[in-house]
Design a protein around this motif. Sequence first.
Motif, PDB file in Angstrom:
ATOM      1  N   GLU A  17      56.890  75.829  60.517  1.00 49.75           N
ATOM      2  CA  GLU A  17      56.318  75.665  59.927  1.00 49.75           C
ATOM      3  C   GLU A  17      55.445  75.327  58.567  1.00 49.75           C
ATOM      4  O   GLU A  17      54.959  77.130  58.582  1.00 49.75           O
ATOM      5  N   VAL A  18      55.378  75.203  57.653  1.00 47.79           N
ATOM      6  CA  VAL A  18      54.129  75.625  56.924  1.00 47.79           C
ATOM      7  C   VAL A  18      52.987  75.225  56.324  1.00 47.79           C
ATOM      8  O   VAL A  18      52.618  73.776  56.441  1.00 47.79           O
ATOM      9  N   ALA A  26      55.490  74.580  48.771  1.00 48.51           N
ATOM     10  CA  ALA A  26      56.528  74.018  49.853  1.00 48.51           C
ATOM     11  C   ALA A  26      57.367  72.435  49.151  1.00 48.51           C
ATOM     12  O   ALA A  26      58.690  73.013  48.946  1.00 48.51           O
ATOM     13  N   ILE A  27      56.353  72.034  48.316  1.00 47.44           N
ATOM     14  CA  ILE A  27      56.930  70.528  48.396  1.00 47.44           C
ATOM     15  C   ILE A  27      57.866  70.223  47.012  1.00 47.44           C
ATOM     16  O   ILE A  27      58.350  70.071  46.146  1.00 47.44           O
ATOM     17  N   GLN A  28      56.196  71.061  45.865  1.00 42.07           N
ATOM     18  CA  GLN A  28      57.995  71.868  45.309  1.00 42.07           C
ATOM     19  C   GLN A  28      58.945  72.085  44.893  1.00 42.07           C
ATOM     20  O   GLN A  28      59.116  71.919  43.591  1.00 42.07           O
ATOM     21  N   LEU A  33      61.359  65.839  49.843  1.00 39.59           N
ATOM     22  CA  LEU A  33      59.838  65.668  50.960  1.00 39.59           C
ATOM     23  C   LEU A  33      60.372  64.126  51.266  1.00 39.59           C
ATOM     24  O   LEU A  33      60.867  63.640  51.514  1.00 39.59           O
ATOM     25  N   ILE A  34      60.707  64.876  53.418  1.00 39.25           N
ATOM     26  CA  ILE A  34      61.089  63.000  53.674  1.00 39.25           C
ATOM     27  C   ILE A  34      60.050  63.152  54.604  1.00 39.25           C
ATOM     28  O   ILE A  34      59.217  63.936  55.633  1.00 39.25           O
ATOM     29  N   MET A  73      70.262  72.630  50.428  1.00 44.13           N
ATOM     30  CA  MET A  73      69.276  71.847  49.944  1.00 44.13           C
ATOM     31  C   MET A  73      68.229  71.874  50.402  1.00 44.13           C
ATOM     32  O   MET A  73      68.167  72.437  51.857  1.00 44.13           O
ATOM     33  N   SER A  74      66.789  72.355  49.938  1.00 48.82           N
ATOM     34  CA  SER A  74      65.647  72.719  50.666  1.00 48.82           C
ATOM     35  C   SER A  74      64.984  71.301  50.808  1.00 48.82           C
ATOM     36  O   SER A  74      64.535  70.348  50.116  1.00 48.82           O
ATOM     37  N   ILE A  75      64.116  71.337  52.127  1.00 50.96           N
ATOM     38  CA  ILE A  75      63.640  70.146  52.126  1.00 50.96           C
ATOM     39  C   ILE A  75      62.024  70.318  53.695  1.00 50.96           C
ATOM     40  O   ILE A  75      62.373  71.283  54.179  1.00 50.96           O
ATOM     41  N   VAL A  76      61.857  69.746  53.239  1.00 52.66           N
ATOM     42  CA  VAL A  76      60.314  69.736  53.858  1.00 52.66           C
ATOM     43  C   VAL A  76      60.231  68.097  54.426  1.00 52.66           C
ATOM     44  O   VAL A  76      60.242  67.122  53.702  1.00 52.66           O
TER      45      VAL A  76
END
Length: 126
Positions: A17-18, A26-28, A33-34, A73-76
């Motif tokens: 968790e961020v 984190a989003i950038q 972003l989901i 892939m990086s997912i938030v």
Amino acid sequence: MKNAHDLVELARAHVQEVAVADADAAIQAADVLIDVREADEFREGHIAGALNIPRGLLEFKLSGTPELAARDMSIVLYCKTSGRAALSAAALQDMGYLHVQSIAGGFDAWVGANKPVVKPSLPSFE
């Protein structure tokens, strides 16, 4: 027997968790972003750039969308208060996604921190 709260706490123990204070970075850095809330919640306001994929469809949507299939892939993720996002993050990790984070406190924490919110506007009928 476990209840929903137990499942969320179990998921939180295994996902990253961020904090809201670190969410912008984190989003950038993320590829996607989901928002895992329901469509009506998303329409009431969401974080700019978020894709709306409700929790109940998440695994199916990611499995069926080639652009979202890369496991590196990086997912938030986020939801209203972070429970559904934690469950979603755990599910994505089970599917083999390597870089998954959820926003602690969810959309409510985002709004509480006075972060920007996108609210779709209805056309004027005047």
